[in-house]
Every structure is written in C-alpha cells, then in structure tokens.
Design a protein around this motif. Structure first.
Motif, PDB file in Angstrom:
ATOM      1  N   GLY A   1      -4.572   6.144  -2.671  1.00  0.00           N
ATOM      2  CA  GLY A   1      -3.896   5.740  -1.451  1.00  0.00           C
ATOM      3  C   GLY A   1      -3.777   6.874  -0.465  1.00  0.00           C
ATOM      4  O   GLY A   1      -4.048   8.040  -0.769  1.00  0.00           O
TER       5      GLY A   1
ATOM      6  N   LEU B   1       1.794   4.730   8.194  1.00  0.00           N
ATOM      7  CA  LEU B   1       0.921   3.683   7.673  1.00  0.00           C
ATOM      8  C   LEU B   1       0.434   4.124   6.298  1.00  0.00           C
ATOM      9  O   LEU B   1      -0.096   5.236   6.144  1.00  0.00           O
ATOM     10  CB  LEU B   1      -0.260   3.453   8.608  1.00  0.00           C
ATOM     11  CG  LEU B   1      -1.146   2.234   8.308  1.00  0.00           C
ATOM     12  CD1 LEU B   1      -0.358   0.944   8.508  1.00  0.00           C
ATOM     13  CD2 LEU B   1      -2.385   2.253   9.199  1.00  0.00           C
ATOM     14  N   THR B   2       0.622   3.279   5.296  1.00  0.00           N
ATOM     15  CA  THR B   2       0.207   3.584   3.934  1.00  0.00           C
ATOM     16  C   THR B   2      -0.762   2.518   3.448  1.00  0.00           C
ATOM     17  O   THR B   2      -0.448   1.323   3.490  1.00  0.00           O
ATOM     18  CB  THR B   2       1.413   3.651   2.986  1.00  0.00           C
ATOM     19  OG1 THR B   2       2.322   4.659   3.437  1.00  0.00           O
ATOM     20  CG2 THR B   2       0.968   3.986   1.570  1.00  0.00           C
ATOM     21  N   ALA B   3      -1.919   2.955   2.996  1.00  0.00           N
ATOM     22  CA  ALA B   3      -2.903   2.042   2.408  1.00  0.00           C
ATOM     23  C   ALA B   3      -3.156   2.493   0.977  1.00  0.00           C
ATOM     24  O   ALA B   3      -3.295   3.685   0.701  1.00  0.00           O
ATOM     25  CB  ALA B   3      -4.199   2.056   3.203  1.00  0.00           C
ATOM     26  N   SER B   4      -3.192   1.540   0.050  1.00  0.00           N
ATOM     27  CA  SER B   4      -3.417   1.896  -1.355  1.00  0.00           C
ATOM     28  C   SER B   4      -4.203   0.804  -2.053  1.00  0.00           C
ATOM     29  O   SER B   4      -4.220  -0.355  -1.613  1.00  0.00           O
ATOM     30  CB  SER B   4      -2.082   2.120  -2.074  1.00  0.00           C
ATOM     31  OG  SER B   4      -1.313   0.927  -2.097  1.00  0.00           O
TER      32      SER B   4
ATOM     33  N   TYR C   1      -4.861  -4.641  -3.391  1.00  0.00           N
ATOM     34  CA  TYR C   1      -4.923  -3.909  -2.132  1.00  0.00           C
ATOM     35  C   TYR C   1      -3.588  -4.078  -1.414  1.00  0.00           C
ATOM     36  O   TYR C   1      -3.026  -5.177  -1.367  1.00  0.00           O
ATOM     37  CB  TYR C   1      -6.052  -4.436  -1.243  1.00  0.00           C
ATOM     38  CG  TYR C   1      -7.393  -4.519  -1.939  1.00  0.00           C
ATOM     39  CD1 TYR C   1      -8.234  -3.413  -2.027  1.00  0.00           C
ATOM     40  CD2 TYR C   1      -7.819  -5.715  -2.520  1.00  0.00           C
ATOM     41  CE1 TYR C   1      -9.456  -3.487  -2.663  1.00  0.00           C
ATOM     42  CE2 TYR C   1      -9.041  -5.799  -3.162  1.00  0.00           C
ATOM     43  CZ  TYR C   1      -9.849  -4.683  -3.229  1.00  0.00           C
ATOM     44  OH  TYR C   1     -11.064  -4.764  -3.871  1.00  0.00           O
ATOM     45  N   SER C   2      -3.103  -2.977  -0.832  1.00  0.00           N
ATOM     46  CA  SER C   2      -1.805  -3.031  -0.182  1.00  0.00           C
ATOM     47  C   SER C   2      -1.831  -2.199   1.093  1.00  0.00           C
ATOM     48  O   SER C   2      -2.386  -1.091   1.120  1.00  0.00           O
ATOM     49  CB  SER C   2      -0.712  -2.506  -1.125  1.00  0.00           C
ATOM     50  OG  SER C   2       0.559  -2.590  -0.529  1.00  0.00           O
ATOM     51  N   LEU C   3      -1.216  -2.730   2.147  1.00  0.00           N
ATOM     52  CA  LEU C   3      -1.085  -2.028   3.422  1.00  0.00           C
ATOM     53  C   LEU C   3       0.378  -2.100   3.839  1.00  0.00           C
ATOM     54  O   LEU C   3       0.963  -3.191   3.921  1.00  0.00           O
ATOM     55  CB  LEU C   3      -1.975  -2.672   4.485  1.00  0.00           C
ATOM     56  CG  LEU C   3      -2.032  -1.967   5.846  1.00  0.00           C
ATOM     57  CD1 LEU C   3      -2.674  -0.589   5.701  1.00  0.00           C
ATOM     58  CD2 LEU C   3      -2.809  -2.818   6.851  1.00  0.00           C
ATOM     59  N   ASN C   4       0.962  -0.933   4.109  1.00  0.00           N
ATOM     60  CA  ASN C   4       2.377  -0.870   4.432  1.00  0.00           C
ATOM     61  C   ASN C   4       2.582  -0.118   5.744  1.00  0.00           C
ATOM     62  O   ASN C   4       1.961   0.934   5.983  1.00  0.00           O
ATOM     63  CB  ASN C   4       3.141  -0.155   3.312  1.00  0.00           C
ATOM     64  CG  ASN C   4       4.632  -0.077   3.592  1.00  0.00           C
ATOM     65  OD1 ASN C   4       5.342  -1.058   3.452  1.00  0.00           O
ATOM     66  ND2 ASN C   4       5.101   1.102   3.991  1.00  0.00           N
ATOM     67  N   TYR C   5       3.452  -0.663   6.593  1.00  0.00           N
ATOM     68  CA  TYR C   5       3.776  -0.045   7.889  1.00  0.00           C
ATOM     69  C   TYR C   5       5.277   0.205   7.958  1.00  0.00           C
ATOM     70  O   TYR C   5       6.074  -0.665   7.610  1.00  0.00           O
ATOM     71  CB  TYR C   5       3.335  -0.951   9.037  1.00  0.00           C
ATOM     72  CG  TYR C   5       3.867  -0.527  10.392  1.00  0.00           C
ATOM     73  CD1 TYR C   5       3.238   0.494  11.118  1.00  0.00           C
ATOM     74  CD2 TYR C   5       4.999  -1.141  10.931  1.00  0.00           C
ATOM     75  CE1 TYR C   5       3.724   0.881  12.353  1.00  0.00           C
ATOM     76  CE2 TYR C   5       5.482  -0.749  12.169  1.00  0.00           C
ATOM     77  CZ  TYR C   5       4.856   0.267  12.879  1.00  0.00           C
ATOM     78  OH  TYR C   5       5.340   0.647  14.098  1.00  0.00           O
TER      79      TYR C   5
ATOM     80  N   THR D   1       4.760  -5.227   4.971  1.00  0.00           N
ATOM     81  CA  THR D   1       3.809  -5.059   3.875  1.00  0.00           C
ATOM     82  C   THR D   1       2.896  -6.273   3.779  1.00  0.00           C
ATOM     83  O   THR D   1       3.356  -7.409   3.888  1.00  0.00           O
ATOM     84  CB  THR D   1       4.550  -4.875   2.531  1.00  0.00           C
ATOM     85  OG1 THR D   1       5.357  -3.710   2.583  1.00  0.00           O
ATOM     86  CG2 THR D   1       3.565  -4.747   1.381  1.00  0.00           C
TER      87      THR D   1
ATOM     88  N   GLN E   1      -0.189  -7.567   1.015  1.00  0.00           N
ATOM     89  CA  GLN E   1      -0.771  -7.245  -0.285  1.00  0.00           C
ATOM     90  C   GLN E   1      -1.636  -8.401  -0.773  1.00  0.00           C
ATOM     91  O   GLN E   1      -1.276  -9.571  -0.596  1.00  0.00           O
ATOM     92  CB  GLN E   1       0.330  -6.974  -1.306  1.00  0.00           C
ATOM     93  CG  GLN E   1      -0.166  -6.612  -2.692  1.00  0.00           C
ATOM     94  CD  GLN E   1       0.922  -6.763  -3.747  1.00  0.00           C
ATOM     95  OE1 GLN E   1       1.297  -7.876  -4.117  1.00  0.00           O
ATOM     96  NE2 GLN E   1       1.449  -5.650  -4.216  1.00  0.00           N
TER      97      GLN E   1
END
Length: 779
Positions: free
Chosen positions: A287, A298-301, A352-356, A370, A372
C-alpha cells in the motif's frame, strides 16, 4: 517545540513526535515537524512524556510534564538530537509499552509482546486476548458468545474467511500489529455482532526512512513460516509491504462413545477420528499513503492470499448391537468399519481498498471515505471410501465470494467538548456455491441428486447513522442512532427454493461517562445489535466426511437481535491498572446448533432459532508492573446464561453459571532474557442438550536479544501440557454420548526476528490510544 541537530543546530524536518501517557506509555497524540523543525500538538489535560525520533538519531524522551486546564500552552523548547552512533552504547531505555492497554470502550492487545505466539497464526493470537476465546473448532467467542463481528483494519476482509474461522488459521501472526476488542459498540459501527467487535490491525509504520522486520520460524509438529514487514517514508509518500508464509502439518484426533436405544435395538458405539491437516499459505499486502495539499491523505492498498491444503480424515466405527424382540431371543453382534476421506482445498483471496481522509482546521474535524472490493474463490475436492461396504464416493465444492463496500464518515466539532458526526455505508455481497456429490455404482459415477445442488446467496445492507456528543464538567455523553436496511436472498437453484427477505431496523446507542478524578472514571452504555445468519449457517448442504454425524445449514434461519447494557469502571494507579464491568444482554431469535438423533443411529446438527437468551455477568481485568522486571496481567469473566427454547421443543431450556479467565506473567532474568507464562481456563457450561466440560491450556515463551537488540530469538510452546481438547456430554431420552476432540496437539516453535532501523524497546508504531481503529478506518 522545535527539533534540531545537536551538532549543527539545523532543523530536522519530518522528525516524529509522540505524546505518551506518563502512566502506561500509551500514545495519545502525534505529529511530524515542518521544514523548520517546528511542531504543535493539541491534547487534553494530563501528565505526559514526549518521544522524539528521527532516522539515524538517538530517540529522545523528555521528563514527565503536566498539561494544565487553565494554561493553554506548554513549551518543550528546542530539542537537540544526537546521531545514534555516538551514544548508542551509553543509553538504555528501560520503559516498555504494555502488552495490553484499555479504555472504557476498547481493549487493545499489542501482538509484539506475546512471546508464545511468535511464528503462529491469527487464531492462536486471539485465544490469548482477554475476553476472547477460540474453541477447538476455531469458533471465536467474546464474553461467551460466538456472535461477534470480526474485521481487519476496521473493515470486513476476505482474509478472515466467510465464517470468522477458516481464514484465521492461515493468517500469519507476523503481519499483525494489534487486536482491538470493543464490547459495546456505538452507532458509528455496523450493527452486526451481538457480543461486540474484534478488529485485527495489520502492521504499518509511519516513521521517516526505511524500517521494518524479517522473521523466520520452524517447529513441531511439522511447521514453518517467514515474514517480511517493510515501510518507507520519504516526503509526502509512505509505502508499506507485508508478506507472510505459513506451512503446517498438524495431527488431530478425537473419539465419541454413544449409547442409543431405538425400537428393540440397543446400539453401543465407539467412534474414533484421526485427522492430518497439511497446508501452505502465502499472504501479500502492499500500500501507499500520499499526503495531498490542504491536509488530505489518500491511501491505496491491496491484499492477496493463496492457500493450498491437503487433509486426511479417518473415522473408525466399533459398533455393538443388542436386539431384543418381544417374542424372540436376544441376539448380539458387533461390526468394525472405517471411512476414509482425502480432501484437497485451494483458496485465493484478493482485496483492493482506497481510502480518503480530509482534515479541517479545527481539531477533530474530518471527513473519511472508503471504497473496497473483495474477491474470494475456493475449490474443495474430496474422495471417500469405506472398504467394508465396497463404497466409493466423491464430492466437489466450488465457491465464489464477491463483496463491494462503500462508506463515508464525517465528524464536525462545534466546540472543544461538543460534536456531531454522521455517516453512510453500503455493503453488497454475492456468494455462489456449487456442490456435487457422486457415488460409484457398477464402475460408473452417479450423481446423488438429494445431496447435490447450487446455492446462491445475495446480501445487500445499506446504513446511515448520526451521533451527538457533549461534555459538561466531569460528565460527558454520547447519543447515537443507526438505521440499517437488509435485503437478503437465498436460492437453491436446482430445486428452485427461494427465500427472499427485506427488513429495516433502528439501532440506538447511548454512553454516559463520569470522570471522578484523574485516572478514575466510570461509564454506562447501551446499544442494540443484530447477528445475521452466516453463509454456512444458511447453506443446507450436508458435510460428508462422517456418514453418521452430519452438519448442515438452515436457509430459514432468522437474524438474532439483542439489547446490551454495560457499566464499566477504570482506575489507574502508579503500578496497577484495574478495569471492571457489569453487563446484561437480552437476545431474541437466538441462533444455536442443535443435534437431532435418528433411529438408524445417525445424527444431524444444524442451527435453529430459539426463543430468547439472557446473559448477565461481570468482567475484571488487572495489570501490575510494580516489581522491576516483572509484569502480571489477569482477566476473568463470570456470567450467568439462561436459554429458553420452548418454541423448538417443550422443555428445551437451560440455565447455567460459568466463568473463564487467563493469567499472564512475564519476567526478565539476566540481560534481555524474557520468560512468559500464560494460563487459560474455561469452566464447564451447560446447554439445552448437555454439558461442555472444562478446557485449560498453558503457554510458554522465552525470548533473548542479540546483535545490540536487533536480533530476537524466541522459543514458544502453545498448549505445553497438551490439554486443549473439546470435551462434552449429550443426554437425551434414549440417547447419550460423551467424547473429546483435538484439532492440533502441543506445538513448539523457534522464531528469529531481525529488526531493520528499529529497536525492540523504543520503536514507535501507531498502535496506541489515538482513536478507534487507529491504523484502520472508522465507520
């Protein structure tokens, strides 16, 4: 304050500052210095220690200082850091973070201190967390209830598995940072989970530069593993990577003695079971955190896990029949038969996850969103044989699981003590399960239509909540209301059996807190919860490994609802921390597995809805560190459980008082050698069909540091006395049974861990006190 190089007086940008509670060293707040080395942190009144770190410099700890109610600012001044190589041999930090710390609504278990579970799995870690137990079959319970919601990084995850059990056995402990337990969640959290929420937080470090750890392990019975945890922060970008490898070859065994009278026949049977579970799993997680302008992150993992298993199962039936017809002589005969199963299982999980996250100018004002997506596939193929009857069978089970999640949470503080928050959530899940059973007849494979089918499961849950909180003097309160709309549909495709249900429910919550004085608080809380039937509890397919004792789901199972009340008290002394709580939980449409006995000696176990269940209990947690080099932790949970199942069958009730607890002691002998002992005990408990006997277990851990504390060698033994076995009795009118079962025998494991740019005693990881699901996401 300002952080400077002690030799050149130049500012140290991106130095990390952690504000620690002076009583227990838990992290309260944190910050990073700007280009000129300055930092500013807002916190509540209290006594604190500041921890300042920068890569290649010695960590600096301030003396304890007070933040007072009537003085708005406390200056730490200029803090000079020295290169670590100049003073490394002269400094020894003796304080260390607690293995467990807790607040009124949450307990946090730091995994790194649990010596006995080095090289282990998530299932083994959970079994040592206070208030949590994991039975021999892998079912997780919180305060005696299996209706608990399990999350990873604050969200549902395919790494856990469909039923909170199977994934835990293959999730390596070396990628887990901490485990959080919330016994009475507010409206902020999804309403799923009668007993509460267990959140597993995976490792992720936020310090500048490159840091991490490497781990290898091996032991008996045949097992091995490896782990890599790497984190790199440069400027506004932070990347992290976790890898875990786990191999096991575990033997297990059990027996069951049955006595059954049906018609004019008495059956006395001894059934012995031997299992061999062999498996290899790989878990990858990668991530990136990107800091954007105007306090945005912004976090992508991504997560990926594959596992391959090869399981052998042998059941031996030693039967003795006595037939006593009314008009004929009594006859007896015996029969010895065996049934063999060879199962091959392949599983793959992708996530897959995207967090703002957006932080506003005033403290605590933020927006978090979020998205996911999860995809899981599982293939199981089994071959069965019974040589005595010349019987050959086989089964194929193909399962697909897809899940989409969206949620957004907004918190708006109107003043320092007054805030409002609300959020929305949507979770869409689809599962398809194809199950085929065949039998060889005259050298041809014939489908057994009564056992084969396709089961489709669709679950869509939409939610919205609002919370209002305020504080007046020593009193603070929080009121919340959550609405969830559930749309659940199940279908047996071949037989066109459809069960389509929709329902909407309100879930209120309330918390009142009174701070008697510093480090001395009491809290009362209420919440309403729901437990929807798990997929496998709805799936009607029969298990097939034992052709006498079957397990199946119930597609007509209804959700269970509960109202939970709790009052808790926490007191911090200089060397002792005490937490006590009293709780009451009233549940309706209680889901419980019930065994039905048939006249041919076979049984079917499947879940049913019982009328209601009442639990009332008390929990006590104690931590002591007053003697140098010694640490003691204890937890005990006493509760009375009453189940009423007259709706299922007259007299199908039970009432029982039981308890469970654990005691952990850790002592440091000569330099850097730690020994830990943990004893877990679960007292006997009654249920409407019989008794579950007591279970106890002793774990041992020994750890020694080398290479200036960078290499740690740990020996661990789980179930040192080989006593962790499920033992039970079942009593009915014409049927009785007693037996025991053990998934795995005593394990011994040796683990080597190497720390990269870290130190076992002073590494700063974001694992303390900074809010719910720190390192994960609120929802």
């Amino acid at each position: 304050g300002q952080v400077l190089d002690g030799q050149s007086n130049t500012p140290l940008e991106f130095s990390t500052i952690a504000i620690l509670n002076a009583l227990d060293s838990t992290i309260v707040e944190g910050a990073i210095t700007d280009a000129d080395g300055y930092f500013s942190i807002q916190t509540s009144p209290g006594t604190y220690i500041a921890e300042i770190e920068f890569l290649s410099y010695a960590t600096h700890y301030t003396e304890p200082f007070d933040v007072l109610e009537d003085i708005n600012t406390h200056h730490l001044g200029q803090i000079m850091l020295s290169p670590s190589g100049l003073i490394l041999d002269d400094v020894e930090i003796t304080a260390e973070r607690s293995e467990m710390f807790f607040s009124l609504d949450k307990r946090v278990f730091n995994v790194g201190k649990d010596l006995a579970n080095k090289g282990g799995t998530a299932e083994e870690l959970l079994d040592n967390v206070p208030s949590v137990t994991v039975d021999i079959d892998g079912n997780v319970s919180l305060r005696g209830s299996q209706n608990v919601r399990m999350l990873i990084d604050g969200r549902p995850s395919g790494l856990i598995g469909l039923d909170n059990t199977n994934g835990l056995r293959t999730l390596p402990a070396n990628i887990i940072e901490k485990i959080e337990v919330i016994t009475n969640p507010s409206a902020r959290y999804e309403a799923e989970g009668m007993a509460g929420i267990i959140n597993i937080v995976l490792k992720k470090d936020r310090r500048s530069g490159v840091n991490g750890s490497f781990e290898v392990s091996g032991g008996l019975p045949e097992q091995g593993g490896a782990g890599i945890n790497i984190n790199h922060r440069s400027g506004k970008i932070n990347t992290f990577f976790n890898y875990g490898l786990r191999y096991r070859n575990n033997p297990g065994q059990g027996y069951q003695n049955i006595r059954q009278l049906y018609n004019d026949t008495l059956l006395v049977s001894r059934q012995d079971r031997e299992i061999q579970r062999k498996g290899l799993s790989n878990s990858f997680r990668v991530g990136v955190d990107i800091s954007l302008p105007r306090d945005q992150t912004l976090t992508a993992s991504g997560l990926y896990r594959i596992s391959d298993e090869d399981n052998l199962n042998t059941v031996t039936y030693d039967d003795f029949y006595t037939i006593s017809p009314s008009s004929e002589p009594t006859t007896t005969y015996s029969l010895l038969t065996q049934r063999f199963e060879n199962e091959r299982e392949d599983e793959a999980n992708t996530e897959y996850s995207l967090n703002y996250r957006k932080a506003y100018n005033d403290e605590g004002h933020e927006l978090v969103a979020t998205v996911q997506y999860r995809d899981q596939t599982e293939e199981e193929n089994s071959d069965y044989s019974e040589p005595y009857f010349d019987l050959e069978q086989r089964s194929a089970n193909n399962e697909g699981h897809r899940n989409f999640l969206f949620q957004a949470d907004y918190v708006h503080p109107f003043s320092k003590e007054h805030k409002f928050e609300f959020g929305i959530r949507g979770n869409l899940r689809a599962i398809d399960n194809d199950y085929l059973v065949e039998e060889q007849i005259n050298e041809n494979w014939t489908i057994l239509e009564s056992l084969s089918n396709t089961f489709d499961y669709d679950e869509n849950i939409y939610a919205a909540y609002g919370i209002f909180g305020n504080k007046k003097g020593a009193f603070s309160y929080q009121l919340g209301l959550r609405y969830e709309y559930s749309d659940v549909k199940t279908e047996l495709v071949q037989t066109r059996e459809i069960n389509d249900t929709q329902y909407g429910n309100l879930f209120p919550s309330a918390f009142i807190n009174y701070e008697i004085n510093k480090g001395n608080s009491v809290q009362a809380s209420y919440s309403r919860r729901i437990s929807r039937p798990r997929f496998w509890w709805l799936n009607p397919f029969l298990s097939f490994s034992d052709d006498r004792n079957f397990f199946a789901g119930n597609p007509n199972l209804r959700p269970e609802f509960s109202d939970a009340y709790e009052i808790g008290y926490i007191k911090y002394f200089e060397t002792v921390t005490i937490s006590t709580s009293l709780y009451y939980r009233h549940s309706v449409d209680v889901m419980q597995r019930i065994r039905t006995i048939f006249n041919d000696g076979t049984s079917l176990t499947k879940p049913e809805n019982l009328a209601k269940r009442d639990d009332i209990g008390g929990e006590f947690t104690f931590s002591y560190s007053g003697i140098k080099k010694l640490r003691l932790d204890a937890n005990a949970n006493f509760f009375h459980m009453k189940i009423q199942g007259d709706n299922y069958r007259d007299g199908f009730n039970s009432s029982d008082f039981t308890w469970r607890g654990n005691l952990t002691t850790r002592y440091t002998f000569w330099k850097d050698l730690e020994v830990q002992l943990r004893f877990n005990y679960r007292a006997p408990s009654d249920n409407p069909q019989g008794t579950n006997k007591s279970v106890y277990m002793l774990n041992l851990g020994i750890s020694k540091e080398f290479l200036n504390k960078k290499l740690i060698i740990t020996f661990g033994s789980r179930d040192l006395l080989n006593t962790r076995k499920r033992r039970y009795q079942i009593n009915d009118a014409d049927y009785s049974a007693e037996g025991e079962f053990q998934w795995r025998s005593r394990t011994m494991n040796l683990t080597a861990t190497y720390l990269l740019n870290q130190n076992k005693r002073n590494r700063r990881q974001d694992n303390g006190g900074g809010g719910d699901f720190e390192g994960g996401e609120e929802f």
